[in-house]
Design a protein around this motif. Structure first.
Motif, PDB file in Angstrom:
ATOM      1  N   GLY A  23       7.390  -4.425   2.131  1.00 63.09           N
ATOM      2  CA  GLY A  23       7.279  -3.733   3.408  1.00 63.09           C
ATOM      3  C   GLY A  23       7.410  -2.225   3.352  1.00 63.09           C
ATOM      4  O   GLY A  23       7.375  -1.567   4.387  1.00 63.09           O
ATOM      5  N   SER A  24       7.539  -1.646   2.161  1.00 64.69           N
ATOM      6  CA  SER A  24       7.747  -0.202   2.074  1.00 64.69           C
ATOM      7  C   SER A  24       6.459   0.597   1.852  1.00 64.69           C
ATOM      8  O   SER A  24       6.441   1.800   2.030  1.00 64.69           O
ATOM      9  CB  SER A  24       8.733   0.127   0.943  1.00 64.69           C
ATOM     10  N   VAL A  25       5.384  -0.067   1.471  1.00 67.59           N
ATOM     11  CA  VAL A  25       4.136   0.627   1.159  1.00 67.59           C
ATOM     12  C   VAL A  25       3.355   0.923   2.440  1.00 67.59           C
ATOM     13  O   VAL A  25       3.191   0.055   3.292  1.00 67.59           O
ATOM     14  CB  VAL A  25       3.270  -0.209   0.191  1.00 67.59           C
ATOM     15  N   VAL A  26       2.875   2.158   2.555  1.00 59.12           N
ATOM     16  CA  VAL A  26       2.003   2.552   3.662  1.00 59.12           C
ATOM     17  C   VAL A  26       0.644   2.853   3.045  1.00 59.12           C
ATOM     18  O   VAL A  26       0.442   3.894   2.436  1.00 59.12           O
ATOM     19  CB  VAL A  26       2.541   3.793   4.410  1.00 59.12           C
ATOM     20  N   CYS A  27      -0.280   1.903   3.173  1.00 60.20           N
ATOM     21  CA  CYS A  27      -1.599   2.039   2.562  1.00 60.20           C
ATOM     22  C   CYS A  27      -2.630   2.363   3.644  1.00 60.20           C
ATOM     23  O   CYS A  27      -2.999   1.504   4.446  1.00 60.20           O
ATOM     24  CB  CYS A  27      -1.980   0.764   1.813  1.00 60.20           C
ATOM     25  N   PHE A  28      -3.084   3.609   3.655  1.00 61.41           N
ATOM     26  CA  PHE A  28      -4.016   4.045   4.689  1.00 61.41           C
ATOM     27  C   PHE A  28      -5.313   3.245   4.678  1.00 61.41           C
ATOM     28  O   PHE A  28      -5.897   3.010   5.730  1.00 61.41           O
ATOM     29  CB  PHE A  28      -4.332   5.543   4.536  1.00 61.41           C
ATOM     30  N   GLN A  76       8.041   4.820   9.842  1.00 67.62           N
ATOM     31  CA  GLN A  76       8.528   5.905   8.975  1.00 67.62           C
ATOM     32  C   GLN A  76       7.625   7.135   9.028  1.00 67.62           C
ATOM     33  O   GLN A  76       8.040   8.227   8.680  1.00 67.62           O
ATOM     34  CB  GLN A  76       8.616   5.435   7.523  1.00 67.62           C
ATOM     35  N   HIS A  77       6.364   6.954   9.437  1.00 65.55           N
ATOM     36  CA  HIS A  77       5.401   8.049   9.421  1.00 65.55           C
ATOM     37  C   HIS A  77       4.774   8.185  10.804  1.00 65.55           C
ATOM     38  O   HIS A  77       4.239   7.235  11.347  1.00 65.55           O
ATOM     39  CB  HIS A  77       4.317   7.789   8.372  1.00 65.55           C
ATOM     40  N   ILE A  83      -0.355  11.969   4.421  1.00 67.89           N
ATOM     41  CA  ILE A  83      -0.844  10.846   3.625  1.00 67.89           C
ATOM     42  C   ILE A  83      -2.316  11.043   3.260  1.00 67.89           C
ATOM     43  O   ILE A  83      -2.728  10.776   2.131  1.00 67.89           O
ATOM     44  CB  ILE A  83      -0.615   9.523   4.382  1.00 67.89           C
ATOM     45  N   ILE A  84      -3.109  11.532   4.209  1.00 68.32           N
ATOM     46  CA  ILE A  84      -4.520  11.843   3.964  1.00 68.32           C
ATOM     47  C   ILE A  84      -4.648  13.357   4.083  1.00 68.32           C
ATOM     48  O   ILE A  84      -4.580  13.909   5.173  1.00 68.32           O
ATOM     49  CB  ILE A  84      -5.438  11.137   4.983  1.00 68.32           C
ATOM     50  N   PRO A  97       2.626   6.075  -0.073  1.00 69.39           N
ATOM     51  CA  PRO A  97       4.077   6.065  -0.226  1.00 69.39           C
ATOM     52  C   PRO A  97       4.643   4.641  -0.297  1.00 69.39           C
ATOM     53  O   PRO A  97       4.091   3.711   0.289  1.00 69.39           O
ATOM     54  CB  PRO A  97       4.587   6.794   1.016  1.00 69.39           C
ATOM     55  N   GLY A  98       5.714   4.505  -1.030  1.00 64.92           N
ATOM     56  CA  GLY A  98       6.418   3.233  -1.143  1.00 64.92           C
ATOM     57  C   GLY A  98       7.789   3.467  -1.762  1.00 64.92           C
ATOM     58  O   GLY A  98       8.098   4.575  -2.188  1.00 64.92           O
ATOM     59  N   ARG A  99       8.605   2.449  -1.802  1.00 60.73           N
ATOM     60  CA  ARG A  99       9.950   2.553  -2.381  1.00 60.73           C
ATOM     61  C   ARG A  99      10.035   1.646  -3.599  1.00 60.73           C
ATOM     62  O   ARG A  99       9.733   0.468  -3.520  1.00 60.73           O
ATOM     63  CB  ARG A  99      10.993   2.185  -1.341  1.00 60.73           C
ATOM     64  N   LEU A 100      10.457   2.235  -4.719  1.00 61.24           N
ATOM     65  CA  LEU A 100      10.594   1.482  -5.956  1.00 61.24           C
ATOM     66  C   LEU A 100      11.764   0.515  -5.876  1.00 61.24           C
ATOM     67  O   LEU A 100      12.774   0.781  -5.230  1.00 61.24           O
ATOM     68  CB  LEU A 100      10.802   2.425  -7.143  1.00 61.24           C
ATOM     69  N   ASN A 101      11.634  -0.596  -6.571  1.00 62.14           N
ATOM     70  CA  ASN A 101      12.658  -1.630  -6.612  1.00 62.14           C
ATOM     71  C   ASN A 101      13.464  -1.556  -7.902  1.00 62.14           C
ATOM     72  O   ASN A 101      13.650  -2.548  -8.576  1.00 62.14           O
ATOM     73  CB  ASN A 101      11.973  -3.000  -6.572  1.00 62.14           C
ATOM     74  N   LEU A 102      13.948  -0.399  -8.275  1.00 59.51           N
ATOM     75  CA  LEU A 102      14.675  -0.249  -9.525  1.00 59.51           C
ATOM     76  C   LEU A 102      16.167  -0.103  -9.267  1.00 59.51           C
ATOM     77  O   LEU A 102      16.834   0.732  -9.841  1.00 59.51           O
ATOM     78  CB  LEU A 102      14.127   0.951 -10.303  1.00 59.51           C
TER      79      LEU A 102
END
Length: 114
Positions: A23-28, A76-77, A83-84, A97-102
Motif C-alpha cells: 500500500g505504500s507505492v504511488v504509481c501514476f 500522502q500526495h 511525481i510527474i 514513491p514507495g516505502r522499503l520493507n527493510l
C-alpha cells in the motif's frame, strides 16, 4: 503491478518477503490508465504499438492534462507535481514513491523512504 509485488529474499531483511511495504507505492501510470479509459474511452497508446510522433505527442499532452486535472488517490500526495515532472511543457522525469520493507536493518523505524 510488478513493483508492488516484487519479492525480497534477504534473510533477515525484508518483511513478509516483499521489497516494498504493501500500500505504500504511488504509481501514476495505473491511475493515468484508468483516467484515460474513463476520459477517452480507450487505453492510452504506447510507443511500441503506436510509434508515430503524433501518437507520442498525444500521449504526452494527455499525461500533462492528467497531471494538471487530477490528484493521486493516495492521501500522502496532494498533487502529481513532484511525481510527474514537467519542465517547459515537457515531461522530464517521473517518480514512483514507495516505502522499503527493510525493517530489520533500520534502527527505530520500520521503513525508509524510497
Amino acid at each position: 503491478g510488478t513493483i508492488t509485488t516484487f519479492e525480497c529474499d534477504l534473510d533477515p531483511g525484508c518483511y513478509a518477503g516483499k521489497l516494498l511495504r504493501l500500500g505504500s507505492v504511488v504509481c501514476f501510470i495505473e491511475e493515468f490508465n484508468t483516467w484515460h479509459q474513463t476520459t477517452y474511452g480507450t487505453a492510452p497508446s504506447n510507443s511500441e504499438d503506436h510509434p508515430s510522433d503524433v501518437d507520442k505527442a498525444t500521449f504526452i499532452d494527455r499525461l500533462i492534462k492528467f497531471r494538471k486535472d487530477t490528484s493521486p488517490a493516495s492521501p500522502q500526495h496532494m498533487s502529481w507535481e513532484n511525481i510527474i515532472g514537467v519542465v517547459d511543457g515537457m515531461i522530464k522525469y517521473v517518480v514512483v514513491p514507495g516505502r522499503l520493507n527493510l525493517q530489520q536493518f533500520q534502527e527505530g523505524s520500520g521503513t525508509q523512504e524510497a
